[in-house]
Structures are given as C-alpha cells and as structure tokens.
Design a protein around this motif. Structure first.
Motif: not given
Length: 173
Positions: A9-11, A34-40, A75-77, A163-167
């Motif tokens: 996330n840019g850091t 913790v925004g990224t979840k465990f599913g399977c 997701i946080e970034g 990630n502090n990059k511009q697209y």
C-alpha cells in the motif's frame, strides 16, 4: 525465519517469517491488515484477493518468498477514502450482504477495470469467475462493475492512484 521487506500500500514494511508463510497470514497476523479475508486456503474462492503489481492474486496460496519486490495492494490501500470507482459503485448498488467476500470481489473488479476499462459482460464474468459469494449477489456485482466502468468512461480519462503510483486509464468512445 527470514527477513522480508515488502512494498505494501505504498509503504515499505519489514517482517520476519518463515519463507513458506502465505502472504495472507503475513498481512493479517503480522501487519494487522485484516481487510483481506481467509476463505478456503486453496485459492479457489477469491476472498483473499490482493493486487500484486496491479494484477489480482490470491494471497492464501502465495508464499511470502515469491513476492520479491512486487508492489502489494490490499483493500486498505485501494483508496484512502473508499472512493475508488468500484467501491462507489458497490455502495450505489447495495452489493454487500454479509460482506465477507467483498474485499476480494472489489479487488478483482478493480484489477479488471485497470486492465480493461470497458469490459463486456463475458469479460466481467471471466474476470470474476474465481470469486465466490455465499449470498449470491452476482447480478449486483456485475451491475456495479458496469456502473464503475461507465463512470470511468464518462470522463475522457481517470487517474487511479495505487501504491503511490498513478495509473492513467484512457477510455475509448
């Protein structure tokens, strides 16, 4: 144990973990993202989707040792204020029900639109095929992706920051 420096996330973040530790557990347990979840745990459901150099990747099956210098976006970034076009469309169409799969769904949709700002229905279905939703909101997900695509297309270009990059996404009319 080994020391890893990750671009998240840019850091730059450092962790000391076993090289075989899946990126998901490094994010959640060591970095408190913790925004990224465990599913399977088998890269089959998409709940753990993150971006690796802008491409959707399943973090539950990705060993930390294989990440290298790749830019990781969780997701946080994705956006600082939850104002990414996909996140806005998600809210507009009331996509979340239980919400568990949403981070992975949003990350997959954002990667699709970064690569292809004007996807067809078939391209949306193909890109989202590996993301499962226990609540069955697939039609709302597809509608939200179309709305995000249209909102991007309404302007001649859309600047996404990741990630502090511009697209720069250029649209064709």
């Amino acid at each position: 144990m080994a020391q890893f420096t990750l671009q998240i996330n840019g850091t730059s973040r450092q962790v000391e973990v076993d090289p075989n530790t899946p990126l998901l557990w490094v994010l959640r347990d060591h970095l408190q993202l913790v925004g990224t979840k465990f599913g399977c745990g088998m890269a089959q459901c998409g709940a753990c989707t993150i971006h690796l150099d802008g491409t959707a990747a399943r973090s539950c099956s990705l060993p930390i040792s294989s990440v290298g210098n790749s830019a990781i976006t969780t997701i946080e970034g994705l956006s600082e204020n939850g104002d990414h076009p996909v996140q806005q469309a998600w809210m507009e169409h009331d996509v979340p029900q239980c919400g568990y799969c949403q981070a992975g769904q949003i990350m997959s949709a954002a990667a699709l639109l970064q690569e292809n700002p004007n996807p067809t229905d078939a391209e949306i279905e193909g890109a989202m095929q590996g993301n499962l939703c226990r609540c069955g909101t697939y039609l709302r997900i597809k509608t939200a992706i179309k709305t995000a695509s249209q909102n991007i297309s309404k302007i001649s270009r859309c600047l996404l920051i990741q990630n502090n990059k511009q697209y720069l996404i250029r649209t064709t009319k």
